[in-house]
Design a protein around this motif. Structure first.
Motif, PDB file in Angstrom:
ATOM      1  N   THR A 145       3.713  -0.242  -6.483  1.00 37.56           N
ATOM      2  CA  THR A 145       4.443  -0.527  -5.237  1.00 37.56           C
ATOM      3  C   THR A 145       4.598   0.740  -4.414  1.00 37.56           C
ATOM      4  O   THR A 145       4.411   0.732  -3.198  1.00 37.56           O
ATOM      5  N   VAL A 146       4.928   1.830  -5.083  1.00 33.85           N
ATOM      6  CA  VAL A 146       5.091   3.098  -4.363  1.00 33.85           C
ATOM      7  C   VAL A 146       3.748   3.543  -3.777  1.00 33.85           C
ATOM      8  O   VAL A 146       3.667   3.983  -2.632  1.00 33.85           O
ATOM      9  N   MET A 147       2.668   3.371  -4.542  1.00 32.38           N
ATOM     10  CA  MET A 147       1.360   3.827  -4.080  1.00 32.38           C
ATOM     11  C   MET A 147       0.852   3.007  -2.900  1.00 32.38           C
ATOM     12  O   MET A 147      -0.036   3.468  -2.152  1.00 32.38           O
ATOM     13  N   ARG A 148       1.393   1.784  -2.756  1.00 32.43           N
ATOM     14  CA  ARG A 148       0.952   0.957  -1.634  1.00 32.43           C
ATOM     15  C   ARG A 148       1.644   1.296  -0.334  1.00 32.43           C
ATOM     16  O   ARG A 148       1.420   0.643   0.670  1.00 32.43           O
ATOM     17  N   THR A 149       2.543   2.297  -0.386  1.00 30.61           N
ATOM     18  CA  THR A 149       3.279   2.667   0.818  1.00 30.61           C
ATOM     19  C   THR A 149       2.309   3.048   1.937  1.00 30.61           C
ATOM     20  O   THR A 149       1.374   3.810   1.729  1.00 30.61           O
ATOM     21  N   GLN A 150       2.569   2.467   3.139  1.00 34.60           N
ATOM     22  CA  GLN A 150       1.716   2.788   4.285  1.00 34.60           C
ATOM     23  C   GLN A 150       1.996   4.190   4.773  1.00 34.60           C
ATOM     24  O   GLN A 150       3.136   4.579   4.918  1.00 34.60           O
ATOM     25  N   VAL A 151       0.937   4.962   5.014  1.00 41.14           N
ATOM     26  CA  VAL A 151       1.152   6.305   5.561  1.00 41.14           C
ATOM     27  C   VAL A 151       0.474   6.444   6.920  1.00 41.14           C
ATOM     28  O   VAL A 151      -0.456   5.732   7.233  1.00 41.14           O
TER      29      VAL A 151
END
Lengths: 151, 102
Positions: free
Chosen positions: B96-102
């Motif tokens: 979930t954290v890695m899917r954070t949009q940047v």
């Protein structure tokens, strides 16, 4: 009182019923035994069960949580075999003058073992064992159900 | 009265409230999550070793109770399942954290 305590209590029940089964087997096997070490015919044996609190580790300095757990566990009784008693019923006198253990009048003292009684005890032991196994299965299923919460 | 509680609530939200300060002070040296996980792993491994020993004892004839061995196996199994659930939770949190949009 954690999940494993249920397993331990059921385990003691399984051990007790297994021992009872062993004694019933001995009673059935010795239905016609006329000689024993103590003299006289075989006498049927029965286990004596007692409810005992499980042995717990007495730590030098128990925390409040441990003490509370121990107090709760006092109500959690395991079954323990405290003894094996011999049946006090007198032996059956059977007239058989040819038997090497016959007395002066031709009577042989045979064990007072009732086949039907032993069979009923055996069914009871088997069912009790099954009940303990079912209790173990249910305890395990409950733990696994709790794990399903996360899915 | 209402205002007071509101500001108090704000203070605690900012981390300036007295109770929060006391709590952070108390929890200055908490056990890290990694340590806790390692300890749990160790416990599960211990149960697994016990189960292995129980099976060995049964095979060697030292242990006469079949059910004692089976219960040791079940204990190890349930503990391992719990560990797997914890692992799944950690991995899903990571993903979930890695899917954070940047």
């Amino acid at each position: 009182m954690d999940f494993f305590d249920a397993l331990h209590v059921s385990s003691s029940g399984l051990s007790a019923q297994r021992l009872r089964m062993n004694l019933i087997s001995a009673n059935l096997a010795n239905m016609n035994t006329t000689r024993t070490k103590a003299g006289g015919p075989y006498r049927r044996k029965d286990p004596v069960f007692a409810a005992l609190a499980p042995s717990r580790s007495q730590s030098h300095e128990a925390s409040f949580r441990e003490m509370l757990g121990n107090r709760q566990k006092e109500h959690l009784k395991e079954v323990a075999v405290v003894g094996i008693v011999e049946d006090s019923r007198p032996p059956i006198k059977k007239y058989d003058p040819m038997h090497p253990d016959a007395d002066g009048n031709g009577y042989v003292a045979m064990p007072n073992i009732n086949l039907m009684e032993e069979m009923v005890n055996m069914i009871s032991a088997t069912r009790s064992y099954e009940a303990s196994v079912t209790a173990i299965k249910s305890a395990k299923d409950m733990a696994l159900k709790a794990l399903e919460i996360g899915q | 009265m209402n205002e007071v509680t509101f500001t108090k609530g704000l203070e605690s939200l900012n981390g300036n409230g007295p109770d929060i300060a006391a709590r952070t002070k108390k929890a200055q040296n908490p056990e890290s999550f990694g340590n806790m996980l390692a300890r749990s792993l160790n416990d599960v491994n211990q149960l697994k070793l016990e189960a292995g020993e129980a099976v060995e004892n049964l095979a060697a004839g030292k242990q006469k109770d079949i059910h004692a061995t089976m219960i040791a196996l079940e204990k190890a199994d349930v503990a391992f399942q719990l560990l797997m659930q914890v692992r799944n939770k950690i991995i899903s949190a990571y993903e979930t954290v890695m899917r954070t949009q940047v």
